[in-house]
Design a protein around this motif. Structure first.
Motif, PDB file in Angstrom:
ATOM      1  N   ASP A 136       2.312   6.795  -1.010  1.00 16.56           N
ATOM      2  CA  ASP A 136       3.272   6.961  -2.101  1.00 16.56           C
ATOM      3  C   ASP A 136       3.536   5.611  -2.760  1.00 16.56           C
ATOM      4  O   ASP A 136       4.378   4.841  -2.282  1.00 16.56           O
ATOM      5  N   PRO A 137       2.829   5.278  -3.860  1.00 13.77           N
ATOM      6  CA  PRO A 137       3.081   4.001  -4.544  1.00 13.77           C
ATOM      7  C   PRO A 137       4.451   4.043  -5.224  1.00 13.77           C
ATOM      8  O   PRO A 137       4.665   4.815  -6.152  1.00 13.77           O
ATOM      9  N   ALA A 157      -1.785   0.715  -2.818  1.00 13.77           N
ATOM     10  CA  ALA A 157      -2.028   2.106  -2.428  1.00 13.77           C
ATOM     11  C   ALA A 157      -3.496   2.481  -2.603  1.00 13.77           C
ATOM     12  O   ALA A 157      -4.083   3.173  -1.753  1.00 13.77           O
ATOM     13  N   ARG A 158      -4.093   2.039  -3.676  1.00 12.69           N
ATOM     14  CA  ARG A 158      -5.509   2.343  -3.903  1.00 12.69           C
ATOM     15  C   ARG A 158      -6.391   1.668  -2.857  1.00 12.69           C
ATOM     16  O   ARG A 158      -7.392   2.244  -2.403  1.00 12.69           O
ATOM     17  N   ARG A 179      -6.015   3.631   0.354  1.00  9.79           N
ATOM     18  CA  ARG A 179      -6.790   4.879   0.258  1.00  9.79           C
ATOM     19  C   ARG A 179      -8.255   4.639   0.593  1.00  9.79           C
ATOM     20  O   ARG A 179      -8.853   5.393   1.366  1.00  9.79           O
ATOM     21  N   LEU A 182      -2.601  10.343  -3.169  1.00  8.20           N
ATOM     22  CA  LEU A 182      -1.540   9.498  -3.712  1.00  8.20           C
ATOM     23  C   LEU A 182      -0.536  10.375  -4.450  1.00  8.20           C
ATOM     24  O   LEU A 182      -0.919  11.358  -5.094  1.00  8.20           O
ATOM     25  N   ASP A 206      -1.262   8.146  -9.362  1.00  3.43           N
ATOM     26  CA  ASP A 206      -2.396   7.226  -9.420  1.00  3.43           C
ATOM     27  C   ASP A 206      -2.510   6.622 -10.811  1.00  3.43           C
ATOM     28  O   ASP A 206      -3.600   6.468 -11.349  1.00  3.43           O
TER      29      ASP A 206
END
Length: 310
Positions: A97-98, A145-146, A149, A161, A164
């Motif tokens: 969760d960004p 976050a990316r 992932r 996510l 994104d």
């Protein structure tokens, strides 16, 4: 003998024996040539370490253009924390969760509306913090976050996510929790960076308090969420070299809260991680460094991996 035959004490060598002799001589000559080229067998050839370019690894200076002080390596695409081909998280679902959204500031009225988080109502979302140079928390969280992932997918996990960069704002905090719930996630990590005062440094992980109010009920997730928090504290500190926050949590790196909608409304193990303080110049220097962000992502991915392997 008059007929040209050999004396009885000598026999003409057969064709097979001649062929073997030729092969032995050729083999010996080849071995001598190889020995002169190969040196002493220590891996050097002609006094140089083997390298495709003919230069020592990393070029004439001996250092790779993307060398890092981190001995484990931090280049995007590499996952030095696990064995090559490690797919141990196959079948696991992780939601990252960004925090916030780079476009939240363009939708002030929409993110200001309140949503029910069980214990009270609070804003849908906020714009988040920023460094003195203008690097936003939302930019930081989406980048990390990316990276997380990628690392977790390399280990076989299914990773989703909550956003994104594909939404005009948000999502709101209640929807962020619902995304993890609908996915039946095995773990959810909300990535943030704090906006505390200058001199306040370090990272901390926020675990959910036991809450039963309205539509909030964390009684089933407080235990596993605490375990997830412990794994993240350990791995994030090891990967980044950062210390636990010096301004809360008593130096443990852990805080427990009952006012965060993303935790209150979660039905699956979930924590927040505040990776550093954007308003402290020393922490900001780390947060804005792409190589440090890769280490931060690796710390988060390793913490999640340890939790899911338990």
């Amino acid at each position: 003998m008059s007929n040209g035959s050999f004396p009885p004490t000598f026999r003409r060598p057969s064709g097979l024996l001649l062929a073997v002799a030729v092969l032995l001589v050729a083999g010996a000559a080849g071995w001598l040539a190889w020995s002169a080229f190969a040196g002493d067998g220590s891996g050097e050839r002609g006094g140089r370490a083997p390298h495709a370019s003919g230069e020592p690894a990393g070029g004439p200076g001996g250092e790779s253009p993307d060398a890092s002080p981190d001995p484990a390596g931090d280049r995007p695409g590499a996952d030095p924390s696990g064995d090559a081909g490690d797919r141990s998280l196959r079948g696991k679902v992780v939601v990252i969760d960004p925090g916030h959204n780079p476009h939240n500031g363009e939708h002030a009225a929409k993110i200001a509306r309140t949503v029910d988080v069980g214990t009270h109502k609070k804003e849908c979302d906020t714009v988040g913090a920023a460094t003195a140079s203008g690097y936003s928390e939302a930019e930081y969280t989406l980048d990390v976050a990316r990276r997380v992932r990628r690392l977790l997918e390399d280990r076989g996990a299914e990773v989703r996510l909550t956003q994104d960069g594909d939404r005009p704002y948000g999502p709101c905090v209640d929807e962020r929790a619902e995304i993890g719930n609908r996915a039946h996630a095995d773990a959810v990590v909300s990535v943030h960076a704090d906006g505390s005062g200058t001199g306040n440094r370090g990272f901390h992980v926020i675990a959910p308090a036991r809450v039963r109010a309205g539509k909030a009920d964390t009684s089933a997730i407080t235990g596993p969420s605490r375990t997830l928090a412990d794994r993240l504290i350990d791995r994030f500190g090891r990967a980044t070299g950062a210390a636990p926050a010096n301004y809360l949590g008593g130096g443990s790196g852990l805080t427990v809260r009952d006012d965060l909608g993303g935790l209150n409304l979660s039905a699956v193990p979930k924590v927040f991680i505040e990776c550093g303080n954007m308003r402290d110049s020393e922490d900001a220097a780390l947060l804005t460094d792409a190589r440090w962000r890769e280490r931060a992502a690796r710390g988060i991915a390793d913490g999640v991996t340890d939790f899911l392997r338990d």
